[in-house]
Design a protein around this motif. Structure first.
Motif, PDB file in Angstrom:
ATOM      1  N   MET A 120       0.844  -1.213   0.000  1.00 14.21           N
ATOM      2  CA  MET A 120       0.000   0.000   0.000  1.00 14.21           C
ATOM      3  C   MET A 120       0.869   1.250   0.000  1.00 14.21           C
ATOM      4  O   MET A 120       0.613   2.212  -0.735  1.00 14.21           O
ATOM      5  CB  MET A 120      -0.907  -0.019   1.240  1.00 14.21           C
ATOM      6  N   ILE A 121       1.945   1.214   0.793  1.00 14.75           N
ATOM      7  CA  ILE A 121       2.793   2.423   0.873  1.00 14.75           C
ATOM      8  C   ILE A 121       3.453   2.669  -0.475  1.00 14.75           C
ATOM      9  O   ILE A 121       3.394   3.771  -1.024  1.00 14.75           O
ATOM     10  CB  ILE A 121       3.856   2.243   1.978  1.00 14.75           C
ATOM     11  N   TYR A 122       4.045   1.608  -1.063  1.00 15.21           N
ATOM     12  CA  TYR A 122       4.788   1.842  -2.316  1.00 15.21           C
ATOM     13  C   TYR A 122       3.856   2.365  -3.399  1.00 15.21           C
ATOM     14  O   TYR A 122       4.138   3.340  -4.089  1.00 15.21           O
ATOM     15  CB  TYR A 122       5.431   0.531  -2.800  1.00 15.21           C
ATOM     16  N   GLU A 123       2.666   1.733  -3.493  1.00 15.53           N
ATOM     17  CA  GLU A 123       1.756   2.101  -4.593  1.00 15.53           C
ATOM     18  C   GLU A 123       1.368   3.572  -4.483  1.00 15.53           C
ATOM     19  O   GLU A 123       1.503   4.358  -5.415  1.00 15.53           O
ATOM     20  CB  GLU A 123       0.514   1.216  -4.505  1.00 15.53           C
ATOM     21  N   SER A 124       0.951   3.946  -3.264  1.00 15.37           N
ATOM     22  CA  SER A 124       0.436   5.324  -3.159  1.00 15.37           C
ATOM     23  C   SER A 124       1.581   6.325  -3.237  1.00 15.37           C
ATOM     24  O   SER A 124       1.466   7.361  -3.882  1.00 15.37           O
ATOM     25  CB  SER A 124      -0.306   5.478  -1.836  1.00 15.37           C
ATOM     26  N   VAL A 125       2.728   5.997  -2.619  1.00 13.62           N
ATOM     27  CA  VAL A 125       3.826   6.972  -2.653  1.00 13.62           C
ATOM     28  C   VAL A 125       4.338   7.083  -4.085  1.00 13.62           C
ATOM     29  O   VAL A 125       4.751   8.155  -4.528  1.00 13.62           O
ATOM     30  CB  VAL A 125       4.953   6.510  -1.687  1.00 13.62           C
ATOM     31  N   TYR A 126       4.246   5.996  -4.871  1.00 11.40           N
ATOM     32  CA  TYR A 126       4.722   6.073  -6.256  1.00 11.40           C
ATOM     33  C   TYR A 126       3.902   7.105  -7.036  1.00 11.40           C
ATOM     34  O   TYR A 126       4.438   7.943  -7.750  1.00 11.40           O
ATOM     35  CB  TYR A 126       4.618   4.711  -6.937  1.00 11.40           C
ATOM     36  N   TYR A 127       2.582   7.056  -6.831  1.00 13.59           N
ATOM     37  CA  TYR A 127       1.778   8.049  -7.567  1.00 13.59           C
ATOM     38  C   TYR A 127       2.097   9.444  -7.089  1.00 13.59           C
ATOM     39  O   TYR A 127       1.972  10.423  -7.792  1.00 13.59           O
ATOM     40  CB  TYR A 127       0.285   7.756  -7.357  1.00 13.59           C
ATOM     41  N   PHE A 128       2.560   9.535  -5.843  1.00 15.87           N
ATOM     42  CA  PHE A 128       2.820  10.861  -5.292  1.00 15.87           C
ATOM     43  C   PHE A 128       4.189  11.356  -5.765  1.00 15.87           C
ATOM     44  O   PHE A 128       4.331  12.432  -6.310  1.00 15.87           O
ATOM     45  CB  PHE A 128       2.759  10.758  -3.753  1.00 15.87           C
ATOM     46  N   ASN A 129       5.245  10.510  -5.576  1.00 15.59           N
ATOM     47  CA  ASN A 129       6.577  10.939  -6.029  1.00 15.59           C
ATOM     48  C   ASN A 129       7.397   9.687  -6.250  1.00 15.59           C
ATOM     49  O   ASN A 129       7.784   9.021  -5.287  1.00 15.59           O
ATOM     50  CB  ASN A 129       7.212  11.829  -4.964  1.00 15.59           C
ATOM     51  N   PRO A 130       7.685   9.309  -7.520  1.00 15.70           N
ATOM     52  CA  PRO A 130       8.322   8.000  -7.800  1.00 15.70           C
ATOM     53  C   PRO A 130       9.634   7.790  -7.065  1.00 15.70           C
ATOM     54  O   PRO A 130       9.903   6.708  -6.567  1.00 15.70           O
ATOM     55  CB  PRO A 130       8.543   8.032  -9.313  1.00 15.70           C
ATOM     56  N   LEU A 131      10.437   8.860  -6.872  1.00 18.46           N
ATOM     57  CA  LEU A 131      11.779   8.643  -6.291  1.00 18.46           C
ATOM     58  C   LEU A 131      11.667   8.038  -4.897  1.00 18.46           C
ATOM     59  O   LEU A 131      12.341   7.072  -4.560  1.00 18.46           O
ATOM     60  CB  LEU A 131      12.502   9.995  -6.222  1.00 18.46           C
ATOM     61  N   LEU A 132      10.732   8.584  -4.083  1.00 22.46           N
ATOM     62  CA  LEU A 132      10.623   8.089  -2.691  1.00 22.46           C
ATOM     63  C   LEU A 132      10.264   6.612  -2.707  1.00 22.46           C
ATOM     64  O   LEU A 132      10.837   5.795  -2.000  1.00 22.46           O
ATOM     65  CB  LEU A 132       9.537   8.901  -1.969  1.00 22.46           C
ATOM     66  N   SER A 133       9.333   6.245  -3.570  1.00 21.36           N
ATOM     67  CA  SER A 133       8.918   4.839  -3.580  1.00 21.36           C
ATOM     68  C   SER A 133      10.084   3.959  -4.017  1.00 21.36           C
ATOM     69  O   SER A 133      10.270   2.854  -3.491  1.00 21.36           O
ATOM     70  CB  SER A 133       7.740   4.702  -4.549  1.00 21.36           C
ATOM     71  N   ILE A 134      10.908   4.457  -4.950  1.00 17.34           N
ATOM     72  CA  ILE A 134      12.064   3.635  -5.379  1.00 17.34           C
ATOM     73  C   ILE A 134      13.017   3.445  -4.213  1.00 17.34           C
ATOM     74  O   ILE A 134      13.493   2.339  -3.935  1.00 17.34           O
ATOM     75  CB  ILE A 134      12.746   4.333  -6.572  1.00 17.34           C
ATOM     76  N   ILE A 135      13.236   4.540  -3.419  1.00 19.13           N
ATOM     77  CA  ILE A 135      14.141   4.391  -2.255  1.00 19.13           C
ATOM     78  C   ILE A 135      13.566   3.332  -1.315  1.00 19.13           C
ATOM     79  O   ILE A 135      14.253   2.451  -0.812  1.00 19.13           O
ATOM     80  CB  ILE A 135      14.284   5.752  -1.527  1.00 19.13           C
ATOM     81  N   GLY A 136      12.230   3.393  -1.132  1.00 21.65           N
ATOM     82  CA  GLY A 136      11.623   2.414  -0.219  1.00 21.65           C
ATOM     83  C   GLY A 136      11.842   0.988  -0.699  1.00 21.65           C
ATOM     84  O   GLY A 136      12.267   0.106   0.054  1.00 21.65           O
ATOM     85  N   ILE A 137      11.608   0.757  -1.990  1.00 28.46           N
ATOM     86  CA  ILE A 137      11.755  -0.620  -2.512  1.00 28.46           C
ATOM     87  C   ILE A 137      13.207  -1.052  -2.381  1.00 28.46           C
ATOM     88  O   ILE A 137      13.520  -2.156  -1.934  1.00 28.46           O
ATOM     89  CB  ILE A 137      11.275  -0.665  -3.978  1.00 28.46           C
ATOM     90  N   LEU A 138      14.134  -0.121  -2.719  1.00 23.43           N
ATOM     91  CA  LEU A 138      15.568  -0.448  -2.588  1.00 23.43           C
ATOM     92  C   LEU A 138      15.875  -0.836  -1.151  1.00 23.43           C
ATOM     93  O   LEU A 138      16.541  -1.839  -0.874  1.00 23.43           O
ATOM     94  CB  LEU A 138      16.378   0.789  -2.994  1.00 23.43           C
ATOM     95  N   GLY A 139      15.300  -0.063  -0.209  1.00 23.51           N
ATOM     96  CA  GLY A 139      15.548  -0.367   1.207  1.00 23.51           C
ATOM     97  C   GLY A 139      15.068  -1.762   1.553  1.00 23.51           C
ATOM     98  O   GLY A 139      15.757  -2.547   2.219  1.00 23.51           O
ATOM     99  N   SER A 140      13.894  -2.124   1.047  1.00 18.90           N
ATOM    100  CA  SER A 140      13.369  -3.458   1.382  1.00 18.90           C
ATOM    101  C   SER A 140      14.305  -4.537   0.874  1.00 18.90           C
ATOM    102  O   SER A 140      14.612  -5.504   1.584  1.00 18.90           O
ATOM    103  CB  SER A 140      11.991  -3.642   0.729  1.00 18.90           C
TER     104      SER A 140
END
Lengths: 113, 174, 112, 512
Positions: D417-437
């Motif tokens: 849920m976090i990645y999907e919604s943050v991606y629509y908001f700002n792709p870079l943050l979601s990429i950092i999150g996925i990288l972190g995981s």
């Protein structure tokens, strides 16, 4: 029950479907495994893992140097990161004061916009 | 036992003065604790005043007074200490009839027999509700806590390197 | 013109923070925390100040205009908490001195 | 029912009374003291569940301490009154906090047995005081009570960090205490500013006032409070106390400190969403999101080279806090009309708050058990444990997959849920999150391989005691439950909590 499908804003994910697929794959793997050669003698060197000829490792791989490649690649970043993480209390309070100043500045500027 | 206590510590005059002084200090500490909601002080300050009596006895009678009953008295002291703090805990629950910490004793005239109107008054105890009771519980706990601290500091420093001045005073006298 | 107690509060709090950042000795850091605590307490007290008022105690109170009792109650609690925090930190500093032999904040064993 | 009417105050008072009475009860013997601790926490858990059920039935549960009638919030006569407010969000958070405290008490029954020389009644008193502080922190509706409970929590957790009295634990406890003292003093300064401006201390009453006049003073007070709470929650620039503290404290105390970090995040969201929501500049949301992304990245990269297992989990905890801030911060940015993706980001963040506590607690308990059965501290000496205790390996595997966010475990749903919604908001943050995981998974695979696989462990290994195994299995059950039935947890717990955060009017209406 409210159904098992987790509907997120951009699609949905059904955990039970995933579990079913997982079990099916496990079944297939087990079938392939069970067709293997059964007449080997348990407990002899046949069951030992094959280390391409040389002796099996005595001690485990030390856990700290598994990703040394990663640390080499990010060398400069880690040097900076290690320097930033001193264990000294004063630097902890210093970074807290810096955070406070940054938040205060951002909020006042944000308020004016 | 009698003779042993008398030879250590300061001169008999000081010992007698400490014994006499103990009573007024105790009453003053009890007064400060009980009138916590009227005059400055309260449970903690009153308990600290009473705890000075233990310090006075230790100074006047020397450390050997404590040495004889070393570990037995500490466990009993700790039980008194936890009795005090547990009564404080129970007092939180006492006024469960209305809500927690509800001052249902205020001016109900039951405990202090005086109903006090809201506003300035010449300092009746009744205005405090259950606060005086809580102050007493905290006072008991603080008295035993601080005196335990003083005793432990003195007893443990014996094994430590510093030689307490009281010791030398006693010996020169004989 | 900001009235003087608020300026004293700012000086105390900034002094406490700067001492905590620059002083190396553990005991001085504990003292800096205490100074900052008293600065914040002074701020709370000076909030409740009313010109020409007496202490908010009902016992034969001379007049009814009283300073605000609530900030004084807050300060009481904050002082007691400050004592507990400073006492705890001093015992830690003493035990650190016993184990490490030094009170310098830079000599530490917990690395990055 | 009298119990339900007094539920918020009972939830705080029961652990407090149990803490005060533990030295007395422990005179009667070790088993009775342990039973006393666990029973009092179980009763408090029962009270919190009752409170949660009542709040989910739709009404904000208000309790004014010391009034003649519990719900008397109109301030006749006495203008200032301490009011405990339990709406859906605080009920959820207090439920999570109390169940973790209960599991910690059950776990420490056998875990602390060989340390009885250090005086275990002091340990249990501090543990119960910590539980009472957590309950107070999650249920309070009053700023000054918030400050008092943050201090109660800081002092008791500093005492617990230094419980294994070795040189390093005093150093870690000292650093933790200095940082928490500065943070809470600045928090008190912010509260003083608010009291100076509004003359009130109650959160809802101030929220009612703040919408009318809005000046620089609110911004100053808000930023002071937010920075103090960010410090207590350990986000990036001020996260360095966390690995020290987690390395030195006993395993079950670390779980409760984990919940404290999430409680301080909850308090920050309460202040941002409910109290200052109308006047909040958008930069606050951006600040939280950027700090969240940074703490994910720094936490994960710092966790890579670590050798001490609990220190590594400390850095992983910093990364998990980053995810929660990432999710809820996006919800905060679209504050006035939170719809679609922002709502999903917020409920994803709250859902991750719960999952994060469960995963890291299971990982910490498993790490504590590894050190309990082998009596070693460094993971390099410990190897090939899977041969000796298979269950521990399975539990460690579950927690590892959960932290990395793999499908069957709870972490996956919230991170999705976090990645999907943050991606629509700002792709870079979601990429950092996925990288972190991904890097979290890499780290824990390394740990799992070196601790459990490989050459069987030579040293003598004790049997994992039943009480520790029970605590871990309960955590594993909840992780799997939230993983397989995420929308059950969502509809029941998370979406009401997210809605409670979204509209401050419900929170203000309940109190004023």
């Amino acid at each position: 029950m409210t159904g098992f499908v987790l509907t997120t804003a951009a699609g949905h994910w059904d955990p039970l479907l995933w579990l079913a697929a997982f079990i099916i794959i496990l079944a297939i793997v087990y079938i392939i495994r069970s067709r293997g050669y059964k007449k080997y003698k348990r407990g002899t060197e046949q069951t030992l893992p094959f280390f391409s000829g040389n002796l099996p490792p005595v001690a485990n791989i030390r856990s700290s140097n598994m990703y040394w490649g990663f640390f080499e690649a990010m060398g400069r970043y880690y040097k900076w990161l290690r320097r930033a993480h001193t264990g000294v209390v004063n630097d902890y309070v210093y970074s807290f004061v810096m955070l406070l100043v940054v938040i205060l500045a951002a909020m006042t500027l944000g308020g004016l916009l | 036992m009698k003779r042993k206590i008398h030879d250590t510590g300061l001169s008999p005059i000081v010992k007698m003065a400490v014994c006499i002084l103990a009573v007024p200090v105790a009453t003053f500490g009890f007064y400060v604790a009980l009138h916590g909601h009227l005059t400055p002080g309260g449970g903690f300050a009153g308990g600290a005043v009473i705890a000075t009596i233990t310090a006075m006895f230790l100074v006047a009678f020397g450390r050997d007074v404590i040495k004889s009953q070393h570990s037995k008295s500490f466990s009993s002291l700790r039980t008194i200490k936890s009795i005090g703090i547990t009564t404080f805990g129970i007092l939180i629950f006492i006024s469960l009839s209305a809500t927690f910490l509800h001052q249902y004793l205020t001016s109900s005239g039951w405990f202090f027999r005086v109903t006090v109107p809201f506003g300035p008054n010449p300092g009746y105890l009744g205005t405090g509700g259950i606060i005086p009771l809580m102050n007493l519980a905290v006072g008991l706990e603080v008295v035993v806590g601080l005196s335990l601290a003083v005793i432990l500091l003195l007893v443990s420093s014996k094994e430590g390197h510093t030689e307490a001045p009281v010791e030398k005073m006693g010996r020169r006298e004989e | 013109m900001i009235s003087t107690p608020f300026m004293a509060v700012v000086v105390l709090v900034l002094f406490g923070l700067s001492a905590m950042v620059f002083k190396r000795n553990l005991i001085k850091i504990v003292m800096a925390v205490h100074v900052m605590g008293s600065g914040v307490n002074l701020f709370l007290i000076s909030l409740g100040y009313r010109a020409g008022s007496t202490a908010p105690i009902f016992t034969n109170a001379p007049k009814l205009e009283m300073a605000l009792p609530v900030p004084q109650a807050l300060t009481l609690t904050s002082i007691v908490i400050n004592i507990a925090v400073v006492a705890l930190m001093l015992t830690f500093a003493a035990l650190i001195y016993e184990h490490y032999g030094t009170l310098d904040a830079r000599k530490r064993r917990l690395l990055e | 029912m009298i119990l339900l009417e007094h539920a918020p105050a009972l939830a705080i008072a029961v652990p407090l009374l149990a803490a005060l009475a533990t030295p007395l009860v422990s005179k009667a013997g070790k088993r009775i003291r342990n039973l006393w601790v666990i029973l009092s926490l179980a009763f408090a858990e029962f009270v919190v569940i009752m409170l949660g059920r009542d709040v989910l039935a739709g009404n904000v549960h208000v309790y004014s301490v010391g009034a003649s009638v519990p719900s008397l919030t109109s301030t006749g006569g006495f203008p200032i009154r301490i009011i405990l407010v339990a709406d859906a969000m605080s009920a959820l958070v207090s439920l999570a906090a109390m169940s973790i405290a209960l599991l910690a008490a059950i776990y420490s029954w056998r875990f602390m047995e060989e340390h009885h020389s250090l005086g275990l009644d002091k340990f249990y008193t501090l543990l119960l005081l910590l539980a009472a502080g957590m309950m107070g922190l999650s249920l309070t509706g009053d700023f000054f009570t918030l400050f008092v409970f943050i201090e109660v929590v800081s002092i008791s957790s500093a005492g617990l960090i230094a419980f294994f009295s070795s040189g390093e634990s005093f150093e870690a406890a000292f650093k933790y205490m200095v940082i928490s003292a500065t943070g809470s003093l600045l928090l008190l300064f912010g509260i003083g500013l608010l009291y100076g401006k509004y003359g009130m201390l109650n959160m809802a009453a101030i929220a009612n006032e703040v919408s009318m006049q809005h000046s620089f003073l609110d911004i100053a007070a808000l930023s002071l409070m937010v920075s103090a709470l960010l410090l207590k929650s350990g986000s990036v620039p001020v996260h360095m106390w966390k690995p020290d503290a987690y390395q030195e404290a006993p395993a079950q105390v670390v779980i409760m400190m984990l919940t404290i970090t999430l409680l301080s995040l909850y308090v920050m969201f309460r202040i941002c969403f409910s109290v200052f929501s109308l006047v909040l500049p958008v930069t606050m949301g951006w600040l939280i999101v950027i700090l969240g992304a940074m703490s994910v990245f720094v936490g994960v990269t710092m966790a890579m080279p670590q050798r001490n297992l609990k220190r590594l989990i400390g850095y992983a905890a910093v990364a998990e806090i980053g995810y929660v801030m990432l999710g809820a911060g996006t919800g905060l940015i679209a504050m006035p009309n939170v719809s679609g993706f922002a709502m999903q980001a917020l409920s994803g963040g709250i859902f991750h708050m719960i999952n994060d506590v469960l995963d890291l607690s299971l990982m910490l308990l498993a790490a504590g058990t590894v050190f309990y059965i082998t009596r070693q501290q460094d993971i390099n000496e410990v190897g090939g444990l899977a041969h000796k205790s298979g269950y521990l390996a399975v539990l460690f595997m579950i927690s590892m997959l959960a932290i990395a966010g793999m499908p069957p475990m709870g972490g996956f749903a919230s991170k999705l849920m976090i990645y999907e919604s943050v991606y629509y908001f700002n792709p870079l943050l979601s990429i950092i999150g996925i990288l972190g995981s991904i890097m979290l998974l890499a780290i824990f695979v390394k740990i799992f391989a070196s601790v459990f696989l490989g050459v069987p462990y030579k040293g003598s290994v004790r049997q994992v005691p039943k009480s520790m195994m029970f605590a871990m299995c309960v955590l594993a059950f909840f992780i799997l439950f939230f993983g397989i039935f995420p929308n059950l947890a969502l509809d029941l717990l998370i979406t009401p909590a997210a809605e409670a955060l979204i509209n401050p009017q419900a929170y203000i209406g309940g109190v004023v």
